[in-house]
Design a protein around this motif. Structure first.
Motif, mmCIF file in Angstrom:
data_model
loop_
_atom_site.group_PDB
_atom_site.id
_atom_site.type_symbol
_atom_site.label_atom_id
_atom_site.label_comp_id
_atom_site.label_asym_id
_atom_site.label_seq_id
_atom_site.Cartn_x
_atom_site.Cartn_y
_atom_site.Cartn_z
ATOM 1 N N THR A 38 1.191 -0.948 0.157
ATOM 2 C CA THR A 38 -0.446 -0.585 0.097
ATOM 3 C C THR A 38 0.907 1.472 -0.309
ATOM 4 O O THR A 38 1.822 1.320 0.861
ATOM 5 C CB THR A 38 -0.354 0.363 1.862
ATOM 6 N N ARG A 39 1.109 2.155 -1.392
ATOM 7 C CA ARG A 39 1.628 2.968 -1.261
ATOM 8 C C ARG A 39 1.804 3.805 -0.971
ATOM 9 O O ARG A 39 1.470 4.336 0.941
ATOM 10 C CB ARG A 39 1.969 3.746 -2.593
ATOM 11 N N PHE A 40 0.404 5.357 -0.858
ATOM 12 C CA PHE A 40 0.641 6.397 -0.261
ATOM 13 C C PHE A 40 -0.991 6.259 0.345
ATOM 14 O O PHE A 40 -2.458 6.182 -1.030
ATOM 15 C CB PHE A 40 0.157 7.604 -0.186
ATOM 16 N N ALA A 41 -1.634 6.176 1.430
ATOM 17 C CA ALA A 41 -3.388 6.000 1.323
ATOM 18 C C ALA A 41 -3.720 7.653 1.840
ATOM 19 O O ALA A 41 -4.322 6.918 3.064
ATOM 20 C CB ALA A 41 -3.803 4.396 1.565
ATOM 21 N N VAL A 42 -4.118 8.285 1.573
ATOM 22 C CA VAL A 42 -5.004 8.945 2.186
ATOM 23 C C VAL A 42 -5.580 10.063 1.483
ATOM 24 O O VAL A 42 -4.989 10.695 0.354
ATOM 25 C CB VAL A 42 -3.956 10.371 2.582
ATOM 26 N N LEU A 53 -6.881 13.520 -4.457
ATOM 27 C CA LEU A 53 -5.076 13.832 -4.902
ATOM 28 C C LEU A 53 -5.512 12.987 -6.457
ATOM 29 O O LEU A 53 -4.735 13.570 -6.961
ATOM 30 C CB LEU A 53 -4.860 12.685 -3.666
ATOM 31 N N VAL A 63 6.542 12.600 -10.809
ATOM 32 C CA VAL A 63 6.503 12.204 -9.960
ATOM 33 C C VAL A 63 5.526 11.208 -9.320
ATOM 34 O O VAL A 63 4.262 10.004 -9.055
ATOM 35 C CB VAL A 63 7.830 10.761 -9.544
ATOM 36 N N CYS A 64 5.560 12.361 -8.638
ATOM 37 C CA CYS A 64 4.241 13.013 -7.477
ATOM 38 C C CYS A 64 3.220 12.322 -8.041
ATOM 39 O O CYS A 64 2.062 11.826 -7.313
ATOM 40 C CB CYS A 64 4.333 13.612 -6.460
ATOM 41 N N ASN A 104 1.738 9.021 -9.147
ATOM 42 C CA ASN A 104 1.836 8.181 -7.369
ATOM 43 C C ASN A 104 0.649 8.584 -7.174
ATOM 44 O O ASN A 104 -0.157 7.289 -7.627
ATOM 45 C CB ASN A 104 2.436 8.940 -6.625
ATOM 46 N N PHE A 105 -0.269 9.700 -7.182
ATOM 47 C CA PHE A 105 -1.296 10.011 -6.256
ATOM 48 C C PHE A 105 -2.304 9.673 -7.826
ATOM 49 O O PHE A 105 -3.014 8.747 -7.021
ATOM 50 C CB PHE A 105 -1.092 11.407 -7.385
ATOM 51 N N ASP A 151 -2.324 5.753 -6.618
ATOM 52 C CA ASP A 151 -3.441 5.545 -5.276
ATOM 53 C C ASP A 151 -4.449 5.774 -6.207
ATOM 54 O O ASP A 151 -5.315 4.618 -5.257
ATOM 55 C CB ASP A 151 -2.549 6.793 -4.490
#
Lengths: 319, 282, 525
Positions: free
Chosen positions: B8-12, B17, B262-263, B266-267, B270
């Protein structure tokens, strides 16, 4: 348990063996073989033949591979084409320095990341979590060399607190004699590990907080703090520990870049100079070291797993 | 340079996002592709008499580099290379990984063991080394670099797909249709891969992000596309020399461009992962 | 005095209402059952009683445990109340225990949490041993050092009960405490809960879907449907004279032994499935040990046993999913070739994984035809529509995907797929075990009608003897990989020869309180 360990050890050996096969094949894949790489494109056929005879490259391929393996087992990694030194001696000199750098930044990464991940998980969705997670996002997307550059600009140029160059010298003592020069390389290395580890720790903790056993602990009146540190923390750790063990290639690749950015005299810088000079014995030596460390890292992860997780350690009920 | 594949990379709040990421991504692509139409600059001929101008001088909003190229215009040209290689290499890596992992996971037994030991071996050998070797064998160009980078970064998607296939294989619907006579091809292409689409799409986006970083590293090591072509990584590596001259306009723009893209990817990845996870739960 | 008093409880998640105006009281020494099918909101009530619902839940009404208002309690008050005033037992004892801590740690913690002067865990060791002995864990002092995965399901549930009663609460909240257990173990756990009530005077709120369990243990029953109580009565009264239509419908849906008359079975000289002397080993342990079993054309054969009996492994041998170490598998008088698979249908237990989530209902049912025949799309469509009628599904569902269907609908689609080519042999592995009783009854009806229409032979695997008695004519009982007894249902399930079959029959609770009292007397005698 013994069987588990024996199996893991066997798998590790197989992978190391496969790595030697790949490196050997690569050596022979190069145009003109290793001779061209050393003697350059202008070398005459006679020079090449002489070189091949001297190095044993005129024998059959399996025989050469056998020779290569035998020498490897004896710790003989060949001689550097450009530095005229034993590769094993070179590595012996450089490896402790790289280990100093990687170990320190990995350790710092763990120390920062694990508590941070738990903290974020507990405060999930609140402003503090969103902000730190957002920062982690940005840092995750930052290539190490850009991070190093930013660190140099900020802390060596705008605010000249730390030197941008690592101390030079033959042994580890000379590095340690100027601790300030270690700060920026270690900081850059920590950036790489801390981000990855904290993300993992956060998601692992979030998952574990939703587990049934947490509900049981709560239902018997366990204080929230005890639930977090005595129930959730060890469970989250079991998966994060293996992830840390498996992150050796990431740590090493990071240090390859960090060392060249800060002129840090470790294995990474050695790799870098060797790459420019097509010094293949050195390159292969470094690759072997990294490969063996990677395998050791995953092996270590499995062993630690064995120690902390009774489900792996103690056989369960037959059903 | 491989990055760690996080389960799970980023999960907010990934929905908002993801939208933000998609918008940023769209703007960057527009900037790189359509930018040169609106903003003209010579990115072929060097202009040593106008080298290293600081931002704003002589009509160069972001200044010029050591060869006199306009930095803003160069950012667009470089972005085309970075994005093209990133997308191609990311897709290639995902495709190879999908087939490799599906094969290992579905077959199980000795074939699985052999295929996955090869993956382990690949992981143990630094990708940078393989890229170095490749650089001595071929001349870098966009297709070649995509091929090479894709060829060294399929290991992570392969592991993901293997795990997915091994789980799917045990699902009742696969067992039922196998028992009732479905052949291997029907199972793999009719049932396993369609069910893994979510995993693959998500892995693909992360793979593209990683590939863009990898292009930057490759160019940073001087193995990128030959001049006058360039990419963000090459722009950065060239300007390292000028760190101490205070030439921030040579360093920050390409660096920020990489981080931003890259950010954003990734958003998006996610958000997609969460969307697929929600569909699976329903 | 009541130990639990809930008045007009409402729980909702966004717009979805889980519990709608429920009131219940539990007095000391009383066992009150909350019975309902999935989605009735019964588990929510137990969690709400201890303030354990997630933050996203909107709660209304009053909840009083041991005289304390749960909804107005502070965090610390709530913590003290949990465990000391009410203990909780969960459905899945494996996941409910922390896998990394010993049983001693987890039991001791439950005592320590309510010790005014908390001491080190080992200080509570003697008390832990006492508690484990109290809940009937053999070798209690040895078990203290073990981890959850080293215990059987029954022992884990006992350990969980020990945790629940560790601080001497006046109330036990038991949420489906026996659902994941075998019937013989279920009986022991129910006996234990009753014994705790008898000796300690604990009040119990028992949440269950199983009317047999209710008949066995409850003093009073509340029947729940869609978050509302439809009927509340004393257990004897409810079973003798159910007032609400839903209660009657629930009771009618429960299969009972002896409900279906069995005809004389003709002798069969041919078989569609013949398993001879099958042995399967995993890691040197025999999970199936020399079992022979056959299914004749059109014959309905039941295979019953508890978990670990090898019944699923045996079915997988028949399906070619497991290769036996010894013995022969004979399908339609030969090997299971591709051609033979055309005549074979299969249905599995889990409705959630029985359908490919990326395929529509029509694609799923048609797939065997695509594999084995050269029918046109229109022909396939016609056939799929026929089958939708046969399994009593509306045509409107044809374009839906698996996750848009209910559990019962999914199993019907699975059945339609299994019989689409008119099979000669159907293998059904617990096809209704995951379904609610009323849904189970409907799916079994469909299965029987399909059997009459297609006349396939069927190997029907189940843990539920009453279900087997209802649909099968012959039955085989497995235990620990060995065949204990086999013969016509009329004989084996009504006048069993083997003590194990008798024990199984006695342990399966029936929805009749008087009958349960008799059986208890019989069992203790």
């Amino acid at each position: 348990m013994t069987r588990f360990l024996a199996r893991r050890l066997l798998l590790a050996l197989i992978v190391v063996f496969l790595v030697t096969v790949v490196t050997f094949v690569i050596l022979h894949l190069l145009p003109g073989g290793p001779a061209r790489g050393v003697l350059g494109v202008k070398a005459t056929q006679a020079q090449i033949d002489a070189f091949n005879r001297a190095e044993g490259f005129d024998q059959s391929i399996p025989l050469q591979y056998w020779d290569y393996l035998v020498r490897l087992v004896h710790g003989d990694l060949g001689t550097s084409y450009t530095l005229n030194t034993d590769v094993s001696t070179l590595l012996g000199e450089r490896l402790p320095k790289t280990l100093l750098l990687t170990a320190t930044s990995t350790l710092l990464g763990i120390l920062v990341a694990l508590p941070l991940g738990v903290w974020q998980a507990v405060r999930r969705g609140r402003a503090s979590d969103v902000v730190t997670t957002g920062l982690a996002f940005v840092l995750y997307a930052t290539p190490v060399f850009f991070l190093s550059l930013v660190l140099i600009i900020l802390f060596a140029q705008v605010l000249p607190i730390f030197p941008a160059q690592a101390a030079q010298g033959d042994d580890i003592a000379s590095l340690l004699s100027q601790p300030a020069s270690l700060v920026l390389p270690v900081l850059a290395g920590t950036g790489v590990t801390a981000v990855a580890y904290s993300r993992y720790m956060r998601s692992s903790t979030v998952d574990n907080l939703a587990e049934d056993y947490v509900r049981t602990a709560r239902a018997k009146g366990t204080p929230e703090r005890t639930i977090l540190w005595r129930h959730v923390w060890p469970n989250s750790l079991t998966s994060v520990v293996s992830m840390i063990g498996y992150s050796v290639p990431v740590v090493f690749s990071g240090s390859l870049v960090v060392e060249s950015m800060f002129n840090y005299p470790g294995v990474g810088l050695l790799f870098w100079t060797a790459a420019r000079n097509a010094d293949f014995p050195v390159l292969l030596g470094v690759v072997l070291v990294i490969a063996v460390t990677t395998v050791l890292g995953s092996l270590l992860a499995d062993v630690v797993q064995l120690l902390i997780d009774p489900r792996v350690r103690v056989p369960g009920v037959k059903s | 340079m491989t990055t760690i594949a996080l389960p799970t990379r980023f999960a907010v709040g990934s929905n908002r996002l993801a939208t933000a990421g998609a918008v940023i991504l769209g703007l960057v692509v527009l900037f790189c592709l359509a930018g040169p139409l609106a903003y003209h600059s010579d990115q072929v001929h060097t202009a040593l008499d106008a080298a290293r101008l600081s931002p704003g001088q002589q009509g160069h909003p972001l200044g010029t580099d050591d060869l006199g190229y306009d930095v803003l215009g160069r950012l667009m040209v470089a972005g085309r290379t970075s994005l093209a290689i990133g997308v191609l290499a990311g897709l290639l890596a995902t495709a190879i990984g999908a087939v490799w992992g599906a094969l290992a996971g579905y077959a199980g037994g000795w074939l699985d063991a052999v295929l996955m030991r090869i993956v382990d071996t690949g992981v143990a050998i630094p990708a940078l080394f393989l890229l170095l070797v490749a650089a001595t064998l071929v001349t870098p160009s966009i297709p070649v670099l995509s091929l090479v980078i894709g060829g060294v970064s399929w290991l992570v998607p392969a592991r993901l797909m293997r795990a997915e296939a091994a789980t799917l294989r045990e699902r009742d619907f696969v067992k039922a249709i196998t028992v009732m006579g479905a052949g291997r091809l029907r199972v793999v292409f009719g049932h396993l891969l369609p069910n893994a689409v979510g995993t693959l799409v998500v892995a693909g986006t992360f793979q593209i992000a990683d590939a863009i970083l990898l292009v930057a590293y490759v160019s940073f090591l001087g193995l990128g596309v030959p001049p006058p072509a360039t990419d963000w990584g090459a722009m950065l590596s060239k300007s390292i020399t000028y760190t101490y001259d205070g030439a921030w306009w040579l360093i920050l723009p390409p660096g920020i461009a990489i981080v931003l893209v890259v950010c954003a990817i990734n958003f998006v990845g996610d958000g997609l992962r969460d969307a697929f996870a929600a569909r699976g739960r329903a | 005095m009541s130990v639990l008093e809930i008045t007009d409880l409402r729980v909702s998640y966004g717009t979805a209402v889980a519990v709608d105006g429920l009131s219940v009281t539990v007095a000391r020494g009383e066992i009150v059952a909350l019975v309902g099918e999935s989605g009735s909101g019964k588990s929510t009530v137990a969690l709400a009683a201890l303030g354990l619902l997630p933050r996203s839940a909107h709660v209304d009404g009053t909840i009083t445990v041991a005289g304390k208002n749960v909804r107005e309690a502070t965090g610390e008050e709530l913590r003290q109340l949990r465990g000391r005033d009410a203990g909780m037992v969960f459905q899945e004892p494996m996941t409910a225990l922390n896998p990394l801590h010993t049983i001693e740690f987890q039991v001791a913690e439950a005592i320590r949490n309510h010790d005014p002067e908390p001491r080190r865990h080992k200080h509570y060791r003697d008390r832990c041993v006492q508690l484990l002995e109290r809940v009937g864990v053999p070798d209690a002092s040895k078990r203290l050092k073990q981890y959850p995965h080293q215990l059987s399901g029954g022992l884990r549930q006992r350990a969980l009960i020990a945790i629940a009663i560790a601080a001497g609460p006046g109330l036990i909240l038991a949420d489906e405490p026996t659902t994941s257990l075998d019937v013989t173990v279920q009986q022991q756990i129910l006996d234990l809960l009753r014994d705790i009530r008898d000796t300690e005077g604990t009040g119990t709120l028992l949440i269950t879907h199983n009317l047999g369990v209710v008949a066995d243990i409850a003093d009073r029953v509340l029947v729940l449907r869609n978050g509302k109580v439809v009927e509340e009565a004393d257990t004897d009264a409810l079973f003798a004279n159910p007032r609400h239509a839903y209660t009657r419908q629930l009771l009618a849906a429960v299969p009972r032994l002896g409900d279906t008359p069995h005809d004389e079975e003709p002798e069969r000289d041919r078989t569609v499935l013949a398993l001879r002397d099958i042995t399967v080993e995993y890691h040197g342990r025999k999970v199936v040990d020399g079992v022979s079993l056959s299914v004749g054309p059109g014959e309905f054969v039941g295979l019953v046993g508890e978990s670990g009996s090898g019944k699923t492994t045996l079915a997988q041998c028949a399906l070619g999913l497991v290769t036996p170490r010894g013995g022969t598998v004979d399908v339609f008088g030969g090997k299971l070739t591709h051609k033979a698979r055309r005549r074979l249908g299969v249905v599995f237990q889990d409705p959630a994984s029985s359908l490919d989530p990326t395929k529509t209902v029509e694609q799923t049912i048609a797939e065997p035809m695509v594999i084995h025949t050269r029918t046109s799309r229109a022909e396939r469509r016609r056939r799929v529509r026929e089958l939708m009628d046969a399994v009593e599904l509306p045509q409107a569902l044809l374009d839906r995907r698996g996750h848009e269907l209910s559990g019962g609908q999914r199993q019907r689609v699975g059945l339609a797929r299994a019989v689409v080519l008119g099979p000669d042999l159907l293998i059904a592995d617990e096809p209704t075990s995951a379904l609610d009783v009323s849904v189970q009854a409907a799916v079994l009806d469909v299965l029987e009608r399909l059997h009459q229409e297609f006349g396939f032979g069927c190997l029907f695997i189940s843990h539920d003897l009453a279900v087997v008695d209802r649909v099968c004519s012959r039955v085989a009982v497995l235990r620990g990989g060995q065949l204990v007894e086999q013969g016509p249902c009329a004989t084996v399930l009504h006048t069993p020869e083997h003590p194990y079959t008798r024990a199984l029959l006695l342990a399966s609770p029936v929805p009749d309180p008087a009958a349960q009292r008799d059986r208890r007397r019989l069992a203790t005698a």
